[in-house]
Structures are given as structure tokens and as C-alpha cells.
Design an enzyme around this catalytic site. Structure first.
Site, PDB file in Angstrom:
ATOM      1  N   THR A 118      -4.132   1.664  -2.281  1.00 48.83           N
ATOM      2  CA  THR A 118      -3.221   0.355  -2.481  1.00 48.83           C
ATOM      3  C   THR A 118      -3.651  -0.483  -3.939  1.00 48.83           C
ATOM      4  O   THR A 118      -4.796  -0.376  -4.378  1.00 48.83           O
ATOM      5  CB  THR A 118      -3.735  -0.510  -1.290  1.00 48.83           C
ATOM      6  OG1 THR A 118      -2.820  -1.840  -1.095  1.00 48.83           O
ATOM      7  CG2 THR A 118      -5.190  -0.858  -1.015  1.00 48.83           C
ATOM      8  N   THR A 124       0.877  -1.255   0.021  1.00 46.04           N
ATOM      9  CA  THR A 124      -0.062  -0.126   0.199  1.00 46.04           C
ATOM     10  C   THR A 124       0.879   1.283  -0.100  1.00 46.04           C
ATOM     11  O   THR A 124       2.026   1.008   0.149  1.00 46.04           O
ATOM     12  CB  THR A 124      -0.935  -0.115   1.190  1.00 46.04           C
ATOM     13  OG1 THR A 124      -1.420  -1.416   1.306  1.00 46.04           O
ATOM     14  CG2 THR A 124      -1.810   1.060   1.442  1.00 46.04           C
ATOM     15  N   ASP A 173      -8.655  -9.472   0.600  1.00 48.27           N
ATOM     16  CA  ASP A 173      -8.990  -8.672   2.208  1.00 48.27           C
ATOM     17  C   ASP A 173     -10.256  -9.260   2.330  1.00 48.27           C
ATOM     18  O   ASP A 173     -10.814  -8.999   3.354  1.00 48.27           O
ATOM     19  CB  ASP A 173      -8.831  -7.091   1.760  1.00 48.27           C
ATOM     20  CG  ASP A 173      -7.586  -6.868   2.062  1.00 48.27           C
ATOM     21  OD1 ASP A 173      -6.646  -7.501   2.084  1.00 48.27           O
ATOM     22  OD2 ASP A 173      -7.539  -5.452   1.810  1.00 48.27           O
TER      23      ASP A 173
END
Length: 594
Positions: free
Chosen positions: A420, A402, A444
Site C-alpha cells: 500500500t 491498497t 496509520d
């Protein structure tokens, strides 16, 4: 209870650090392993040097700190030409898409926290969304097992990018300059190229083998099949054409027409799920930031779908009950209580938080004084609490890489942006001749409740994959305000789940230990995220004696080269001088002002 000097051997404290330390004392407080890949991507290897003697860059009017020095230069130029902090932030965002392609991006997404000189605080969510054809079991095989690499290395791992719409929306609403003006430096850097510094090359070296596997990537990010070297010039003509199209036609150039069509075509050809409707339906959201207080200062941070602001606040509210400054940086007591606060806050984070469009987030309860008091009551003074005994959440039932940049302008406006691609260079793929890398942000999500993601985070059903849903993030762009409402600090970091602890510890370093901002971000760090039950620690944080005492209390330590890479600004409350600091862990970056 042992006390000691705030920081043994710390020299040449700046005026701002002393002022902040004095102000903090006015509100005294009451007495399965993470994957090697994720660890490697947490941050670059820091340069050697004694952080205790570090000094920030100072400027009287405005300051920009970014992870790539050419992008910093772009932001400062925009400010000098009369732009405000939002103008500069958007210019930096586009410039880093060219000069910091591992992490800066137009193929990913992120968050922006804004403090206007008028006193208004804002949050802009331009996080990626899951394709409309995505399902909760997309990363599992027919037997329900998570398939390694499916969420990080295939087209299924790519979420709908949000950066272009996010930057353009911020500029249109709160900037003062036209898009063509602020994007022009990025176009020039892509078209004419820029000379690679050692830090730029070091990051690219991580994915050389992957670049070679992609026919439309290798001709750009390899030099006739060989890695680029420091001093070489990197030219990105395809990216320049894409940026010119955005400059000419604005946001719609990215979400309809040839650019979107190429992303859809490449996704479908590679087994992905993108359709043109995914791009037509994409939106960004303005929202109210998470706010909490810490020793009299106000924390302005990112709300869900970021877990960052909530978790940073929960950590800070918990440790507010302990006199960290009296314990001393790196002491047994300070380390113990901060780790225990991190352990409990991450347990709550991984259990309760998700996209607010899909789940209820009990943020107010998680950051309340009552919850902090409850957490403190469960912390033993002389013993680590095994994570197996911590059950996160207050609900009824229940990559990495990121980049961050910080901007403060002469009018007192401040912007913190973290955006990111997730892993370094994201999924490592480009769509046709668009010239930009696409994210692997779908990792994620919770691939399966209880199964760790690429950062070792064990998450629950609140963050399960769903069509059009945004994955929970650890990105934590944060602005700290003084009691009078003026900006004290702008901060944020890359590093996956370590972003949260990096930001929290940087704030503690300034407020509790009286460090100047360069010392605060260069100081060695540690990280605990509930599961796995181990403390990541950088070299130089623990003395052998301190480590032995903590291990006797039940802690297990895992050494790691570097955690996070904060890019921060502190405003001297007495003189108004801006102090900027680029993290030594990202040597390609720069703090610069005028």
C-alpha cells in the site's frame, strides 16, 4: 429462531462451493463519523450486475489474480516460464508499481503470507517505518491538537518505504528466478508505456487536482495539463530508470546512493524528517503467521504490525458459535451476530495492538476460544450493543488505498500479498525524478489517543508514533488451508479498516454460505469498526424489511458505494481446479491462469 435457504436465488453453485459447504457441515457450530475522503477511497464504484450469477475464471495448473490486468498477465507469464508462486508474486508487485500507481508501489510497504507446498507457512513484514526523528506528537500543534492533513498531505506523513527490500528478500529466499528476470516486464511497461483502460483512468481522476500542484508529477500523470483518457498510452521513463537501477544493483540501489539521496533531499526541502540513516537502518522481518481454525479450516494470516490476521481470527472465532449457514446470507440473525463480533474485535484491535518491536501484543489471548466465548456471552440475541458500552482490550491497563494479489502455482505453493501507499497515490508526491509516489503511511499511527485517523479508527497509545516504529496496519493477506493441509483459498483486499471485514466476510461467504469464489467476493458487504457506532453497508445487502428489523434492534446504517476489493483464488478440493476471481469493484483487474 428463523432458518432459510443458504442463499435465496443463488444459482449455478460450482463444484468447489458445494464441496466446501459439505465439509463445513462436518464441524457444526454450537448453537465521530468516518471522513468522506476515507469512504471515497475505500474502493472504486462497482459495476452493475447480478452477483448471484457470477462465475469464476478456472484453470487447471496455476492462477494469478491482481487489481490490474497487465500485472496479472506478467505473473502468469512468469509461471508459464517455470517460475514459482514467489517469482510470480514479485513480478506482479513490480508490475503493479507501474500499471497500478495509486496503490501498487515501490514507495510504500506491505505484507506477504506464503504457504509452501512442503507445508511450511511464512510471513514477511516489509511495512514502512517512522523516520528516526519522529515523535509521538509530530502531528499535533503546540496546544496538543491534531493538525488536519499533516499526516496525510505533507512530507511528515511519509514513512521509510519497504517494498523494494521486501520483494527482493522474498525472491532471494524462496524464488527461483533472478531479479533481472522478474523485474524486466515492469521496466518494459514503464519504458514503452501501456494503454489506459477505463478503470485505470477512473482511479487517476481522483487526484487530478493534486497532480497539477506537483511540478514533477504533472508532466507524467497529466496529459499536457489535462486528465488522461481511456485509450491513451502512459509512459513513465523516470520510473523505468529507477527500476533499471534496482535490477542492476539490487536492494542497495534503493536504500543507498542516488535514489535514497533524492528521497532525503525532497523530504528535507519539504519539511520532512528523512535522513540517509533512516534508509541504512531499514529492515524487513520474517515471522510466524497468526493461525486459527474456523469450522475445521486453518486460517494463515498476518501478525502484528498487521492487525489484520488477529482481528480476522477474532471475528471468525466469535461467529463460529453461530450457525450462519442456517440463518442465511443477509438475514437479520447473521448480520446481527457478525456486526457484534466485528464491534468487539475492533475494540480489542484499536486498544491492544501495535508494532511488536515496541509493544506486547496479546494475540494468543485475543484469538483464543475462551476469549471468543466471553465475547459471545456479551452479545444479546435481539439487541445491538452500543459501542460506548464496549471496552476493548485484554491488556492489564488499557487508506487507504491498497492493493492485493493472490498467486497459486502448479506445485501447490501459494502467496498472498497486500501492499500500500495508504491513500490513493499516497501523499501525492515524488522525490525528484525517481518517478514513483511516496506513501502517507504515518497516518496509520495514533496521532493522538482517542482522535480518529483518516479511516475513523480511534486508537490507543500502543500505536503511538515512535522513531523507527512500524504503524499498525489493517492489511490482511490470508491463506485458508483445508483440514488435510492443502490450500483452499488465497484472499486479501484493499480498503483501510474495511480490509479486515472484507476478508472475514469473503471467508464466511465461501465456507458458511457455499458461494463460489466470484460470488463470494462480488456479494454486497457491510462493515463495523467499533467507533464510530454505525454500520457501513453496500447497496443490495439489506432488504427494506431486514433493515427495519435491525434498526429496531438499535443499529444505524450508513450507505456506501463499495467496501473493499477482494482478489481471491479457491482450489477445488475434489478436482484440484483453480478458481480465480477479480472483484467487480476493481474493473481494471483480472483473474487469469493456465
Amino acid at each position: 429462531m428463523r432458518t432459510r435457504a443458504r442463499l435465496a436465488g443463488l444459482t449455478a453453485l460450482s463444484t468447489v462451493a458445494l464441496a466446501i459447504g459439505a465439509s463445513a457441515q462436518q464441524t457444526p457450530p454450537a448453537s465521530p463519523p468516518i471522513s468522506a475522503k476515507a469512504l471515497d477511497q475505500a474502493s472504486a464504484q462497482p459495476e452493475s450486475g447480478d452477483w448471484r450469477n457470477a462465475q469464476p475464471v478456472m484453470a487447471p495448473h496455476a492462477m494469478v489474480v491482481a487489481a490490474q490486468h497487465l500485472a496479472t498477465d506478467v505473473g502468469v507469464r512468469i509461471l508459464q516460464e517455470g517460475g514459482n508462486a514467489v517469482d510470480a508474486a514479485v513480478a506482479v508487485g513490480y508490475a503493479e508499481a507501474v500499471t497500478h500507481p495509486c496503490c501498487g508501489n515501490i514507495g510504500g510497504g506491505g505484507f506477504m503470507v506464503v504457504h509452501l507446498a512442503s507445508g511450511k507457512n511464512l510471513f514477511l513484514d516489509f511495512r514502512e517505518k517512522a523516520p528516526l526523528k519522529a515523535t509521538a506528537t509530530i502531528f499535533q500543534d503546540e496546544d496538543g491538537n491534531v493538525v488536519p492533513g499533516r499526516s496525510t498531505g505533507t512530507w511528515l506523513g511519509v514513512g521509510v518505504p519497504g517494498t523494494v527490500m521486501g520483494l527482493n528478500e522474498a525472491l532471494a529466499k524462496y524464488g527461483t528466478m533472478p531479479l533481472k528476470k522478474v523485474i524486466a516486464p515492469a521496466i518494459a511497461l514503464a519504458e514503452k508505456g501501456y494503454v489506459l483502460a477505463p478503470g485505470d483512468v477512473k482511479i487517476m481522476d481522483n487526484r487530478v487536482k493534486d497532480f497539477a500542484q506537483e511540478p514533477n508529477v504533472a508532466p507524467i500523470f497529466l496529459n499536457h495539463g489535462q486528465p488522461w483518457k481511456a485509450g491513451d498510452r502512459l509512459v513513465q521513463t523516470n520510473l523505468a530508470k529507477t527500476l533499471k537501477r534496482i535490477a542492476s544493483k539490487g536492494t542497495k540501489a534503493f536504500y543507498s546512493g542516488p535514489i535514497a539521496e533524492k528521497m532525503v533531499q525532497a523530504s528535507q526541502a519539504g519539511g520532512g524528517l528523512f535522513t540517509m540513516k533512516d534508509f541504512a537502518d531499514y529492515t524487513v522481518n520474517w515471522d510466524t503467521p497468526v493461525t486459527c481454525t474456523y469450522r475445521g479450516y486453518q486460517i494463515i494470516a498476518a501478525p502484528p504490525p498487521s492487525s489484520g490476521g488477529t482481528t480476522v481470527c477474532e471475528i471468525l472465532k466469535t461467529v463460529e458459535g453461530y450457525p450462519l449457514g442456517q440463518y442465511g446470507f443477509g438475514s437479520v440473525e447473521a448480520t446481527h451476530y457478525v456486526v457484534e463480533a466485528e464491534r468487539r474485535a475492533f475494540a480489542d484491535r484499536n486498544t491492544d495492538l501495535g508494532d511488536p518491536a515496541f509493544v506486547h501484543n496479546p494475540v494468543a489471548r485475543l484469538i483464543s476460544p475462551e476469549h471468543a466465548a466471553k465475547l459471545r456471552a456479551s452479545i444479546l440475541p435481539d439487541k445491538a450493543t452500543p459501542s460506548s458500552e464496549i471496552k476493548g482490550g485484554v491488556s492489564a491497563t488499557e487508506g487507504i488505498d491498497t492493493t492485493h494479489f493472490s498467486v497459486v502455482d502448479a506445485q501447490g505453493n501459494a502467496v498472498a500479498v497486500t501492499y500500500t501507499l495508504n491513500y490513493l497515490f499516497g501523499v501525492g508526491k515524488m522525490a525528484g525524478d525517481t518517478g514513483f509516489f511516496l506513501n502517507n503511511e504515518m497516518d496509520d499511527f495514533t496521532s493522538k489517543p482517542g482522535v480518529p485517523n483518516g479511516f475513523g479508527l480511534v486508537q490507543g497509545a500502543a500505536n503511538a508514533v515512535a522513531p523507527g516504529k512500524r504503524p499498525l496496519s489493517s492489511m490482511s493477506p490470508t491463506i485458508v488451508l483445508r483440514p488435510d493441509g492443502k490450500v483452499l483459498m488465497v484472499t486479501g483486499s484493499p480498503g483501510g479498516s474495511t480490509i479486515i471485514t472484507t476478508v472475514a466476510q469473503t471467508i464466511m461467504n465461501v465456507i458458511d454460505y457455499g458461494m463460489n469464489v466470484q460470488q463470494a467476493i462480488d456479494a454486497p458487504r457491510f462493515h463495523h469498526q467499533w467507533l464510530p457506532d454505525t454500520v457501513l453497508v453496500e447497496p443490495g445487502y439489506l432488504t427494506p424489511d431486514t433493515q427495519a428489523k435491525l434498526e429496531a434492534m438499535g443499529y444505524s446504517f450508513h450507505p456506501i458505494a463499495a467496501i473493499g476489493a477482494d482478489e481471491a483464488i479457491v482450489v477445488d478440493p475434489k478436482t484440484g481446479m483453480l478458481h480465480g476471481a477479480n472483484d467487480r469493484r476493481r474493473p481494471a483487474g483480472e483473474a487469469k491462469g493456465y
